[in-house]
Scaffold this motif. Sequence first.
Motif, PDB file in Angstrom:
ATOM      1  N   GLU A 110      32.892 -37.534 -17.844  1.00 18.55           N
ATOM      2  CA  GLU A 110      31.604 -38.202 -17.860  1.00 18.55           C
ATOM      3  C   GLU A 110      31.349 -38.819 -16.491  1.00 18.55           C
ATOM      4  O   GLU A 110      32.194 -39.548 -15.964  1.00 18.55           O
ATOM      5  N   THR A 111      30.207 -38.525 -15.907  1.00 22.10           N
ATOM      6  CA  THR A 111      29.897 -39.045 -14.582  1.00 22.10           C
ATOM      7  C   THR A 111      28.383 -39.176 -14.437  1.00 22.10           C
ATOM      8  O   THR A 111      27.645 -39.101 -15.428  1.00 22.10           O
ATOM      9  N   LYS A 112      27.920 -39.371 -13.199  1.00 24.84           N
ATOM     10  CA  LYS A 112      26.494 -39.500 -12.914  1.00 24.84           C
ATOM     11  C   LYS A 112      26.143 -38.688 -11.676  1.00 24.84           C
ATOM     12  O   LYS A 112      27.012 -38.344 -10.879  1.00 24.84           O
ATOM     13  N   LEU A 113      24.858 -38.413 -11.535  1.00 28.87           N
ATOM     14  CA  LEU A 113      24.360 -37.858 -10.287  1.00 28.87           C
ATOM     15  C   LEU A 113      24.044 -39.011  -9.342  1.00 28.87           C
ATOM     16  O   LEU A 113      23.692 -40.108  -9.777  1.00 28.87           O
ATOM     17  N   LYS A 114      24.182 -38.775  -8.059  1.00 29.07           N
ATOM     18  CA  LYS A 114      23.897 -39.816  -7.073  1.00 29.07           C
ATOM     19  C   LYS A 114      22.459 -40.318  -7.226  1.00 29.07           C
ATOM     20  O   LYS A 114      21.519 -39.526  -7.321  1.00 29.07           O
ATOM     21  N   GLY A 115      22.313 -41.632  -7.268  1.00 27.53           N
ATOM     22  CA  GLY A 115      20.984 -42.227  -7.349  1.00 27.53           C
ATOM     23  C   GLY A 115      20.362 -42.196  -8.728  1.00 27.53           C
ATOM     24  O   GLY A 115      19.217 -42.605  -8.898  1.00 27.53           O
TER      25      GLY A 115
END
Length: 289
Positions: free
Chosen positions: A64-69
Amino acid sequence: MIEAALDHDRWFKELITTFFEEFILAFFPDVYEHLDFQHVTFLNQEVFTDVIKGDKRTVDLLVETKLKGKSSLIIIHIEPQSTYQKDFNDRMFIYFSRLYEKYRLSIVPIAIFSYDKVKSEKNSFTIDFPFKNVLSFQFFTLQLKQKNWRDFVKHPNPVALALLGKMGYEPEEKVRIKVEFLRMLVQLRLDPARQTLVHGIFEKYHKLSVNEEQQLNDFFQHIPKDEVNHIMELMTSWEKKGFDKGIEKGIEQVAKQMLLKGFTTKDIQDLTSLSVEEIEKLKAQLDKG
């Protein structure tokens, strides 16, 4: 064969869990540019029952992660595959649909093929008719034998180094690969646990014969003496510990680091295949200081 496949899955899981960012950088640089590695969580394995075929399938790695910004979460699904399976693209789609049904998040699906020979693999699953394209599912693929090992020694990366022996090379290059592996591993200056993990996996996939070991010694005659000394120090240390024990030790060190970071016993068990008793023993060692 089943035991070997389980070992393979475990080694890949350990390697990617320990070096997730480096894995993405080495093999999927376009994806790497967009991920926020400050927000990375390894999720529990998912087990899905295939009612039609009457068996159970376990998703290997979920991150589980995120995209930058961006504030919204995404999931990266990584599926190592060591043996050829007909209609593997169908399985990737089933995993994708089940994961989306549960999490309702955007998913980046990645399949890693580590066969000893290059095979033709699909990277999509489609359902279409003459009158309409109903479904077009695509996933990222990494077929290691299609990669040239020389492309990964110029910029040392622990994941790429561990898997050099699974990449494409000419038979006469086999000894040279180990020479360059040792030189690059010294340059990386990893801590002992990670160094042992990388070396142990490399040795599992890239074994030299007695004659090839002799050729390895001949290669050392053409390398600067101080560099050879560092390499020999590492090799002597590994020989004392044993490669198999080295891998297990590396896994234990990774598990300890996960405990220190607050991972639950269940998470660590899923990601390392250690038993609950083994994890509790490591926890007790940490508590004692």
